[in-house]
Design a protein around this motif. Structure first.
Motif, short mmCIF file in Angstrom:
data_model
loop_
_atom_site.label_atom_id
_atom_site.label_comp_id
_atom_site.label_asym_id
_atom_site.label_seq_id
_atom_site.Cartn_x
_atom_site.Cartn_y
_atom_site.Cartn_z
N VAL A 172 -37.75 27.30 22.40
CA VAL A 172 -37.29 25.95 22.68
C VAL A 172 -38.50 25.03 22.56
CG1 VAL A 172 -36.29 24.40 24.40
CG2 VAL A 172 -35.46 26.77 24.21
N GLN A 173 -38.38 23.98 21.78
CA GLN A 173 -39.51 23.07 21.57
C GLN A 173 -39.55 22.01 22.67
OE1 GLN A 173 -38.48 21.80 17.59
NE2 GLN A 173 -39.79 23.33 16.63
N ARG A 174 -40.77 21.69 23.09
CA ARG A 174 -40.94 20.74 24.19
C ARG A 174 -40.24 19.40 23.93
NH1 ARG A 174 -43.96 20.47 28.60
NH2 ARG A 174 -45.08 22.37 28.03
N PRO A 175 -40.37 18.79 22.73
CA PRO A 175 -39.69 17.51 22.51
C PRO A 175 -38.17 17.62 22.70
CG PRO A 175 -41.28 17.93 20.76
CD PRO A 175 -41.17 19.19 21.54
N VAL A 176 -37.60 18.76 22.28
CA VAL A 176 -36.15 18.98 22.43
C VAL A 176 -35.81 19.12 23.91
CG1 VAL A 176 -34.26 20.59 21.96
CG2 VAL A 176 -35.86 19.96 20.13
N ALA A 177 -36.60 19.93 24.64
CA ALA A 177 -36.32 20.17 26.06
C ALA A 177 -36.44 18.88 26.87
CB ALA A 177 -37.28 21.23 26.60
N GLU A 178 -37.45 18.08 26.58
CA GLU A 178 -37.66 16.85 27.35
C GLU A 178 -36.57 15.82 27.06
OE1 GLU A 178 -41.70 15.83 26.45
OE2 GLU A 178 -42.52 17.28 27.90
N ARG A 179 -36.16 15.73 25.81
CA ARG A 179 -35.10 14.78 25.47
C ARG A 179 -33.76 15.24 26.07
NH1 ARG A 179 -32.53 13.58 19.58
NH2 ARG A 179 -31.35 11.71 20.11
N TRP A 180 -33.53 16.57 26.07
CA TRP A 180 -32.29 17.12 26.64
C TRP A 180 -32.20 16.80 28.14
CZ3 TRP A 180 -28.06 19.68 24.61
CH2 TRP A 180 -27.20 20.29 25.53
N LEU A 181 -33.30 16.99 28.85
CA LEU A 181 -33.31 16.69 30.29
C LEU A 181 -33.05 15.21 30.53
CD1 LEU A 181 -33.79 17.48 33.24
CD2 LEU A 181 -36.25 17.20 32.85
N SER A 182 -33.67 14.38 29.72
CA SER A 182 -33.48 12.93 29.85
C SER A 182 -32.03 12.54 29.58
CB SER A 182 -34.41 12.21 28.88
OG SER A 182 -34.15 10.83 28.87
N MET A 183 -31.40 13.19 28.60
CA MET A 183 -30.05 12.82 28.19
C MET A 183 -28.98 13.39 29.12
SD MET A 183 -28.25 13.35 24.44
CE MET A 183 -29.52 12.43 23.61
N THR A 184 -29.17 14.65 29.56
CA THR A 184 -28.10 15.34 30.31
C THR A 184 -28.39 15.45 31.80
OG1 THR A 184 -29.03 17.57 30.09
CG2 THR A 184 -27.65 16.76 28.27
N GLY A 185 -29.66 15.33 32.18
CA GLY A 185 -30.03 15.51 33.58
C GLY A 185 -30.17 16.96 33.99
N CYS A 186 -29.93 17.88 33.05
CA CYS A 186 -30.00 19.31 33.35
C CYS A 186 -31.08 19.95 32.47
CB CYS A 186 -28.65 19.98 33.08
SG CYS A 186 -28.57 21.71 33.60
#
Length: 566
Positions: A351-365
């Motif tokens: 899992v790439q950091r930019p993807v993980a950070e954007r996912w958390l920002s978008m979904t809250g999870c």
């Protein structure tokens, strides 16, 4: 098959990772509660009889119905003269017939051979011949492939199903659309083929004869992707999969500490059930917890996938980096309500950091990253489910699992040193099917499985993968790990996805080449190079940049560097 039961006694390992465990997770698993997957399945069907077990295209199948329909398949197979230990292939996407068939095979004491439906005839012929499967259950969309290999394999029985076979009246419309509108069923002719509904009908009039299945019996032949040579069948026993289900169960429980656990969990099953990740984390975990798995037949059809997400409150979402990334770039996905989401589990690839950070920002999870292989049933390590911050690590070895980092001579490296990640635990396969030579290459004398992945462990017991051993790029004597280059390039806002490989260079031996799919159509080679100058030391920077409209991926969504190299 190599008998690994006679392996030397386990040498003690200093388990520094235990200090980092969630409070409810034990260091060692208690003895298994069940002797076989069939026993687990039957107990769950009794306990959760009126709950929905699997949902596909709006049609749900209860645990009671799962028990009934799978019993028909099991009795049908016995009536064909098959015995305990015989191999039965399943070549279907995520439709209701898949789990019904798989659990039927297991209840009859037979071995499931999971087959990728998108295999070419050559790949299918190898897997059927190697496994010795005599029966195949196949979706009609792929029957033409089976037709092409029939005379070259041990197959004696072909059972063909349609997309709509278990969807009731709606099934007729679905079949019409699949066949006539979308034209997804190539012409096929197998005179001896039996229809899935006929197999169910035959099984309904028969009794399932009890079969004694022990934990050490093989349940699945899970074929590796063949990235290290010829595709091999990892022989996974009932004990392997039951252990991994238990290991994941206690880890999953830690996600609900301090939270209200829903009465019934809803899993999104977008990864294919023929893949070991979905098999264990979705099907077996779902079955054990009385959950409902929302089956997605084609996760590449993002509008349809997002349409399903709109209908159901999803609590648990196992996925891959490429799937998370694709969803976040879908406008309709961005509008969804994510309040029910409690655990997002990332595996299959880094899992790439930019993807993980954007996912958390978008979904809250947050995405909880884990790690495993077909040979480890699959989960071997995982991050804590209550971590909000993305660690970039593959986490801690799960209960009853030992992890060692070793050099080429098999010696443990110093803490923090890079070496090959080696796994030992109850989830490690019995060996490769009929390949004692290949088994011997990957199993150590003290019972560790050599993963072929390079990594290091930190003082807290967390492990970081730096890359596949064979993917490492050697630039002027310096090791360059493609994962690091990809993660940096993926941080650029104009990049959708990327892959790094080594190419021959007359000056440095090898040089880094990066393949990029643009998110911003105005992105240039100069933009990418400038970004890399800021973030990578000179020898790690890509010398060559090639823009592509898409990158080659496996059917699970894993980017295939091998194809880019070739």
């Amino acid at each position: 098959m190599t008998d690994l039961a006679a392996a030397p006694a386990r040498a003690p390992v200093e388990k520094i990772w235990l200090a980092s465990y969630p409070p409810n997770v034990p260091a060692e698993l208690p003895p298994l509660h069940h002797s076989s997957l069939g026993e687990l399945f039957e107990e769950s069907c009794k306990r959760y009889s009126d709950r929905t077990a699997f949902t596909s295209m709006g049609k749900g199948l209860t645990y009671e119905a799962m028990e009934r329909e799978s019993r028909k398949i099991a009795a049908f197979l016995q009536a064909q003269g098959l015995k305990k230990g015989d191999r039965v292939a399943v070549m279907m996407p995520n439709i209701l017939q898949n789990p019904v068939t798989v659990y039927g095979i297991l209840r009859a004491g037979m071995i499931v051979v999971n087959v990728n439906p998108l295999y070419t005839p050559r790949e299918l012929e190898h897997q059927i011949t190697d496994s010795g499967a005599t029966v195949i259950f196949v979706l009609e969309n792929f029957a033409n492939t089976v037709q092409q290999v029939l005379g070259k394999t041990p197959l004696r029985h072909v059972v063909v199903t349609t997309m709509g076979d278990m969807l009731g009246l709606k099934g007729h419309i679905v079949n019409l659309v699949v066949r006539r509108v979308k034209k997804l069923v190539p012409v096929w002719t197998i005179p001896s083929a039996l229809r899935f509904k006929s197999a169910l009908s035959k099984g309904a009039s028969l009794s399932l004869q009890p079969v004694e299945v022990s934990p050490g019996d093989i349940a699945f032949l899970q074929y590796t992707g063949g990235t290290t040579g010829i595709s091999k069948g990892a022989a996974l026993t009932h004990a392997n999969l039951l252990a991994n289900k238990e290991q994941m169960g206690v880890w999953l429980d830690s996600a609900f500490i301090g939270k209200q656990r829903p009465e019934q969990l809803q899993f999104l099953c977008a990864l294919p059930l023929y893949h070991i990740f979905a098999l264990t984390v979705n099907s077996l975990m779902g079955m054990a917890t009385g959950s409902n798995n929302i089956l997605i037949p084609n996760p590449r059809d993002l509008p349809a996938l997002v349409g399903e997400l709109k209908k159901y409150p999803i609590h648990i979402f196992p996925g891959l980096n490429t799937l998370f990334n694709a969803l976040m770039n879908n406008a309709e996905f961005q509008k969804l309500d994510f309040s029910a989401l409690m655990l997002v589990f990332g595996g299959g690839m880094s899992v790439q950091r930019p993807v993980a950070e954007r996912w958390l920002s978008m979904t809250g999870c947050p995405i909880t990253e884990g790690y495993g292989l077909s040979e480890t049933s699959p989960v071997a390590t995982a991050n804590r489910c209550n971590n909000r911050e993305f660690s970039g690590m593959i986490g801690l070895p799960i209960s009853s699992t030992d992890l060692a980092i070793r050099d080429d001579d098999g010696n443990d490296v110093e803490l923090g040193g890079v070496g090959e990640i080696c796994i030992r635990g109850p989830q490690v396969m019995a060996g490769y099917w009929n390949r004692p030579d290949e088994t011997a290459k990957v199993m150590t004398a003290d019972g560790f499985f050599r993963t072929g992945d390079m990594g290091y462990m930190d003082a807290r017991g967390y492990t970081k993968i730096v890359d596949r051993k064979k993917d490492m790029i050697l630039v002027s004597g310096f090791n360059v790990y493609p994962n690091e280059v990809e993660e940096v390039v993926a941080m650029h806002p104009g990049v959708l996805e990327c892959a790094a490989v080594g190419v021959v260079d007359e000056h440095s031996g090898e040089a880094v080449k990066i393949f990029v799919v643009k998110k911003d159509p105005n992105l240039t080679e100069a933009d990418v190079k400038a970004h890399c100058i800021t973030n990578l030391t000179n020898y790690k920077r890509p010398r060559f940049i090639e823009f592509r409209t898409e990158l080659p991926k496996s059917n699970v969504g894993k980017i295939l560097r091998r194809m880019l190299r070739e």
